[in-house]
Design a protein around this motif. Structure first.
Motif, PDB file in Angstrom:
ATOM      1  N   LEU A 151      10.931 -19.508  45.941  1.00  0.00           N
ATOM      2  CA  LEU A 151      11.646 -20.738  45.624  1.00  0.00           C
ATOM      3  C   LEU A 151      12.611 -20.570  44.456  1.00  0.00           C
ATOM      4  N   GLY A 152      12.626 -19.421  43.820  1.00  0.00           N
ATOM      5  CA  GLY A 152      13.536 -19.192  42.703  1.00  0.00           C
ATOM      6  C   GLY A 152      13.091 -19.840  41.416  1.00  0.00           C
ATOM      7  N   LEU A 153      11.776 -20.068  41.248  1.00  0.00           N
ATOM      8  CA  LEU A 153      11.248 -20.737  40.063  1.00  0.00           C
ATOM      9  C   LEU A 153      10.701 -19.772  39.026  1.00  0.00           C
ATOM     10  N   VAL A 154      10.956 -18.486  39.194  1.00  0.00           N
ATOM     11  CA  VAL A 154      10.460 -17.485  38.249  1.00  0.00           C
ATOM     12  C   VAL A 154      11.644 -16.847  37.523  1.00  0.00           C
ATOM     13  N   PRO A 155      11.426 -16.271  36.335  1.00  0.00           N
ATOM     14  CA  PRO A 155      12.536 -15.670  35.584  1.00  0.00           C
ATOM     15  C   PRO A 155      13.127 -14.462  36.305  1.00  0.00           C
ATOM     16  N   ARG A 156      14.438 -14.294  36.150  1.00  0.00           N
ATOM     17  CA  ARG A 156      15.094 -13.078  36.613  1.00  0.00           C
ATOM     18  C   ARG A 156      14.781 -11.950  35.640  1.00  0.00           C
ATOM     19  N   GLN A 157      14.575 -10.776  36.184  1.00  0.00           N
ATOM     20  CA  GLN A 157      14.257  -9.621  35.341  1.00  0.00           C
ATOM     21  C   GLN A 157      15.414  -8.638  35.373  1.00  0.00           C
ATOM     22  N   HIS A 158      15.856  -8.237  34.189  1.00  0.00           N
ATOM     23  CA  HIS A 158      16.903  -7.215  34.065  1.00  0.00           C
ATOM     24  C   HIS A 158      16.330  -6.079  33.236  1.00  0.00           C
ATOM     25  N   THR A 159      16.211  -4.928  33.866  1.00  0.00           N
ATOM     26  CA  THR A 159      15.621  -3.772  33.192  1.00  0.00           C
ATOM     27  C   THR A 159      16.641  -2.657  33.116  1.00  0.00           C
ATOM     28  N   THR A 160      16.845  -2.139  31.949  1.00  0.00           N
ATOM     29  CA  THR A 160      17.719  -0.984  31.759  1.00  0.00           C
ATOM     30  C   THR A 160      17.166  -0.141  30.618  1.00  0.00           C
ATOM     31  N   GLY A 161      17.190   1.172  30.797  1.00  0.00           N
ATOM     32  CA  GLY A 161      16.664   2.077  29.782  1.00  0.00           C
ATOM     33  C   GLY A 161      15.183   1.880  29.529  1.00  0.00           C
ATOM     34  N   GLY A 162      14.448   1.402  30.544  1.00  0.00           N
ATOM     35  CA  GLY A 162      13.021   1.181  30.385  1.00  0.00           C
ATOM     36  C   GLY A 162      12.666  -0.060  29.594  1.00  0.00           C
ATOM     37  N   LYS A 163      13.656  -0.918  29.285  1.00  0.00           N
ATOM     38  CA  LYS A 163      13.411  -2.129  28.511  1.00  0.00           C
ATOM     39  C   LYS A 163      13.632  -3.357  29.398  1.00  0.00           C
ATOM     40  N   PRO A 164      12.555  -4.015  29.820  1.00  0.00           N
ATOM     41  CA  PRO A 164      12.726  -5.206  30.674  1.00  0.00           C
ATOM     42  C   PRO A 164      13.120  -6.438  29.855  1.00  0.00           C
ATOM     43  N   ARG A 165      13.975  -7.265  30.429  1.00  0.00           N
ATOM     44  CA  ARG A 165      14.376  -8.532  29.811  1.00  0.00           C
ATOM     45  C   ARG A 165      14.195  -9.635  30.841  1.00  0.00           C
ATOM     46  N   GLY A 188      16.291 -18.511  47.111  1.00  0.00           N
ATOM     47  CA  GLY A 188      15.452 -19.186  48.095  1.00  0.00           C
ATOM     48  C   GLY A 188      15.925 -20.587  48.419  1.00  0.00           C
ATOM     49  N   ASN A 189      14.975 -21.448  48.743  1.00  0.00           N
ATOM     50  CA  ASN A 189      15.252 -22.786  49.259  1.00  0.00           C
ATOM     51  C   ASN A 189      15.648 -23.720  48.112  1.00  0.00           C
ATOM     52  N   LYS A 190      16.934 -24.012  47.994  1.00  0.00           N
ATOM     53  CA  LYS A 190      17.427 -24.854  46.903  1.00  0.00           C
ATOM     54  C   LYS A 190      16.890 -26.277  47.025  1.00  0.00           C
ATOM     55  N   TYR A 191      16.817 -26.796  48.247  1.00  0.00           N
ATOM     56  CA  TYR A 191      16.361 -28.171  48.454  1.00  0.00           C
ATOM     57  C   TYR A 191      14.911 -28.343  47.994  1.00  0.00           C
ATOM     58  N   LEU A 192      14.045 -27.401  48.389  1.00  0.00           N
ATOM     59  CA  LEU A 192      12.644 -27.472  47.977  1.00  0.00           C
ATOM     60  C   LEU A 192      12.502 -27.311  46.472  1.00  0.00           C
ATOM     61  N   ARG A 193      13.282 -26.408  45.899  1.00  0.00           N
ATOM     62  CA  ARG A 193      13.215 -26.193  44.452  1.00  0.00           C
ATOM     63  C   ARG A 193      13.610 -27.473  43.712  1.00  0.00           C
ATOM     64  N   THR A 194      14.646 -28.149  44.193  1.00  0.00           N
ATOM     65  CA  THR A 194      15.086 -29.398  43.572  1.00  0.00           C
ATOM     66  C   THR A 194      14.012 -30.465  43.653  1.00  0.00           C
ATOM     67  N   LEU A 195      13.381 -30.598  44.820  1.00  0.00           N
ATOM     68  CA  LEU A 195      12.332 -31.599  44.985  1.00  0.00           C
ATOM     69  C   LEU A 195      11.159 -31.330  44.045  1.00  0.00           C
ATOM     70  N   LEU A 196      10.760 -30.070  43.941  1.00  0.00           N
ATOM     71  CA  LEU A 196       9.623 -29.738  43.079  1.00  0.00           C
ATOM     72  C   LEU A 196       9.936 -29.988  41.606  1.00  0.00           C
TER      73      LEU A 196
END
Length: 287
Positions: free
Chosen positions: A191-205, A213-221
C-alpha cells in the motif's frame, strides 16, 4: 552520464529490470513476440511475484468504488469553482464544504443577491448539480454499507477502529483473504505506507513513505486513521499506549501514517485468520 543511468536502473522494479535485460542484453528490438518471450522467461524465475486473480464480485465492488471516487472528484471540482466565482465578486466563504453549502443556500435565498444576473442563474444551476452529486454519492455509500453487512470478511474488518464500510469493502475487493501476502508487513508495503529505503556505501537511509501500490486504499486508510487517532490515543489499550508514546516524539501527521500502516497490518491478520479485532491485543496481532 553513466552514473545517473545506473542509479535509475537500481530504482526500477525487478520485472522492469528483467525486461530491460532481455531486450538490451540479448534482443535489441522490442516487439510483441519478444515481450511474450520475456514474460515466459520471467515466469520461470523463482523470485517472481504473481498477482492473484480477482473474482467477479471483487471486480464489481472495485468498479463501484471507482465510480464513487469519480463523483467525489467532480463534486470537489464543482465546489472549488463555486468558491472561486463568489470570491471574484467579493464574497469570501470559510473553508469546509458544509460552510460553503450553507453560504450558497443563504445567498440564493436572498432575492436581492445579483437579482436578474446571469451569474445568479449559473450559481443556482451549479448548486442543483451539487445536490445531485450528493444524492448519487449517498446512494453508493448506502450500497457499501449493505455490502459490508452481507460480507463476513468486511463485517469483521469494520470492528477495527478507523475502518468503516467504505474501507472494509475496498480492502476485501482489493486483497480478498490476504493470501497473496506472506506477512502482515507485506500488505503495508504494498500500500506504500512504509518508508522508502536508500542505501549507498553500506549506509541505509529511511526516507518518506514510498506511496507505491493502491493509492485509493492508502488514502482511505489514512483518512480512517486520522479520524480514529483522537479516541485511540486516549484509550488504555496497548494500541493507545503505543500511540501516546509515538505522539510524544513524532509529528501528528507521521503518527497518522504509522497508524494507517498498523490498521492495514491488523486488517491482514483479521482476513487471514478470520478473527475479530481485539483492542488489547492489537499491537501483538500486527507485529
Amino acid at each position: 552520464p553513466r552514473g545517473k543511468g545506473l542509479r535509475e536502473e537500481r530504482t526500477r522494479s525487478p520485472n522492469i529490470r528483467l525486461e530491460s535485460f532481455l531486450h538490451r542484453g540479448r534482443q535489441p528490438e522490442k516487439n510483441d513476440d519478444r515481450d511474450a518471450e520475456a514474460i515466459a522467461e520471467a515466469a520461470t524465475r523463482p523470485t517472481m511475484r504473481f498477482v492473484e486473480l480477482k473474482s467477479q464480485a471483487q471486480l464489481d465492488v472495485q468498479s463501484l468504488h471507482r465510480a464513487r471516487s469519480r463523483l467525489v472528484g467532480a463534486r470537489t471540482t464543482l465546489t472549488n469553482q463555486l468558491r472561486a466565482i463568489l470570491l471574484e465578486r467579493g464574497t469570501v466563504i470559510a473553508q469546509r464544504r458544509h460552510k460553503l453549502e450553507q453560504a450558497v443556500d443563504a445567498l440564493l435565498a436572498d432575492p436581492d443577491f445579483m437579482s436578474g444576473s446571469r451569474i445568479r442563474r449559473l450559481l443556482a444551476d451549479m448548486r442543483q448539480e451539487w445536490i445531485d452529486l450528493d444524492r448519487r454519492i449517498g446512494a453508493l455509500d448506502r450500497e457499501f454499507v449493505e455490502l459490508a453487512r452481507d460480507n463476513v470478511a468486511a463485517r469483521r474488518l469494520t470492528s477495527i477502529p478507523g475502518i468503516g464500510a467504505l474501507n472494509a469493502t475496498a480492502l476485501v475487493a482489493a486483497v480478498g483473504d490476504g493470501a497473496t501476502f506472506a506477512k502482515a508487513r507485506d500488505l503495508g508495503a504494498w500500500l506504500g505506507l512504509v518508508p522508502r529505503q536508500h542505501t549507498t556505501g553500506g549506509k541505509p537511509r529511511l526516507l518518506g513513505i514510498s506511496k507505491r501500490g493502491n493509492k485509493y486504499l492508502r488514502t482511505l486508510l489514512i483518512h480512517g486513521a486520522r479520524a480514529a487517532l483522537p479516541s485511540l490515543a486516549r484509550s488504555q489499550t496497548t494500541l493507545g499506549v503505543w500511540l501516546r508514546n509515538l505522539l510524544a516524539r513524532r509529528h501528528r501527521n507521521t503518527v497518522v501514517v504509522a497508524l494507517a500502516n498498523k490498521l492495514a497490518r491488523i486488517a491482514w491478520m483479521i482476513l487471514r485468520h478470520e478473527v475479530t479485532f481485539q483492542a488489547n491485543r492489537a499491537t501483538a496481532m500486527a507485529a
